[in-house]
Enzyme design. Structure first.
Site, PDB file in Angstrom:
ATOM      1  N   LYS A   1      -3.751  11.387  -6.112  1.00 18.13           N
ATOM      2  CA  LYS A   1      -2.754  12.382  -5.737  1.00 18.13           C
ATOM      3  C   LYS A   1      -2.725  13.545  -6.733  1.00 18.13           C
ATOM      4  CE  LYS A   1      -1.119  10.378  -2.003  1.00 18.13           C
ATOM      5  NZ  LYS A   1       0.150   9.664  -1.890  1.00 18.13           N
TER       6      LYS A   1
ATOM      7  N   ARG B   1      -2.323   1.287  -2.296  1.00 22.73           N
ATOM      8  CA  ARG B   1      -3.258   1.926  -1.354  1.00 22.73           C
ATOM      9  C   ARG B   1      -4.169   2.841  -2.169  1.00 22.73           C
ATOM     10  NH1 ARG B   1      -3.685   6.766   1.451  1.00 22.73           N
ATOM     11  NH2 ARG B   1      -4.445   6.617   3.605  1.00 22.73           N
TER      12      ARG B   1
END
Length: 295
Positions: A224, A264
């Site tokens: 991210k 994840r």
């Protein structure tokens, strides 16, 4: 906390550690891999490699949620993901469908998906909760405030941990009211969604606040933007997505030690090792007679 006992295979329920979900992007414009696995055969091969690397389940998505991404027609999303879901399920994989659309969720379950991973928590499609209740699958409800093209405008929180907890509690209540059983539901703080920067760190540091809602928590920090900012070079340029995997594995270890149900990730092997390290560390801390009572 009610277990996910009736909706996932025993090998996952009895793993005794945080699970690892490997990402299979069947999109041409993913922020993390640039469409490397867009062709169905390539996506299936990639998913099988993630399983060999230690993934417990695979998350197949056909619509990018990268910042500023536009939506794709439902027919396009279906054409992208259904062949991949069916092929991976036929190979024995536990497959999750990453979608915000109830029609895609139902079709994915028909092709063998056992999990629906909805980044909108049901807000993008009012039929999603009904679909989850009727199919009985595991459902990941993520914290979400808007689609990818507008989400960064909603990074405004009085108290990010308290606000996210409150909004996830509302999603949980809506699911329950729609007839979704508690044992189906997993919550996700939505790292990076309406949280482009520093807002992510308090959520990671206080996963216990979300776990207090009584449902398992999934953490999706992989590659991210906030990791890119953290790892920026001397010139201030953020580290690229592929240079964020070591930091992702570090977060996996911390999240696992904090009791996350699942992480994840795009690169599986490092996180598969990290959850086992965290499990061993946690077991040693809890074991009697290990000197833990001494300063």
């Amino acid at each position: 906390m009610p277990p996910l006992s009736a909706v996932l295979p025993a090998r996952l329920r009895l793993a005794g550690r945080t699970l690892v979900m490997g990402v299979v992007n069947v999109t041409p414009d993913s922020f993390s891999d640039g469409g490397r696995w867009f062709e169905p055969g390539a996506a299936v091969r990639h998913g099988l490699q993630l399983l060999a690397d230690g993934a417990d389940l695979l998350d197949v998505g056909g619509e990018s949620t990268r910042p500023n991404a536009g939506r794709v027609p439902v027919e396009v999303e279906l054409a992208r993901v259904l062949p991949v879901i069916e092929a991976l399920a036929a190979e024995g994989a536990v497959v999750s469908a990453d979608t915000t659309r109830a029609s895609v969720a139902r079709a994915a379950v028909d092709r063998g998906a056992l999990v629906i991973n909805d980044v909108s928590g049901g807000l993008a499609d009012p039929e999603m909760h009904r679909a989850v209740a009727e199919t009985g699958v595991c459902y990941v409800a993520m914290h979400w405030r808007g689609h990818a093209d507008v989400m960064d405008a909603f990074d405004e929180y009085d108290d990010v941990v308290g606000d996210v907890r409150s909004e996830l509690a509302a999603r949980l209540a809506e699911l329950q009211a729609a007839g979704v059983r508690d044992e189906q539901i997993v919550l996700d703080p939505g790292l990076g969604f309406a949280k482009p920067g520093a807002s992510n760190w308090p959520l990671l540091a206080h996963l216990d606040a979300l776990q207090s809602l009584g449902r398992p928590v999934l953490v999706g920090a992989s590659r991210k933007r906030f990791l890119g900012h953290l790892l920026a070079g001397p010139d201030g340029e953020p580290a690229g997505p592929l240079d964020r995997d070591d930091a992702t594995a570090a977060i996996t270890a911390l999240a696992a030690a904090a009791g996350a149900w699942c992480v994840r990730v795009h690169e599986v092997k490092g996180s598969a090792d990290a959850v086992r390290v965290a499990a061993a560390w946690t077991a040693a801390r809890r074991a009697p007679g290990t000197g833990a009572e001494h300063p």
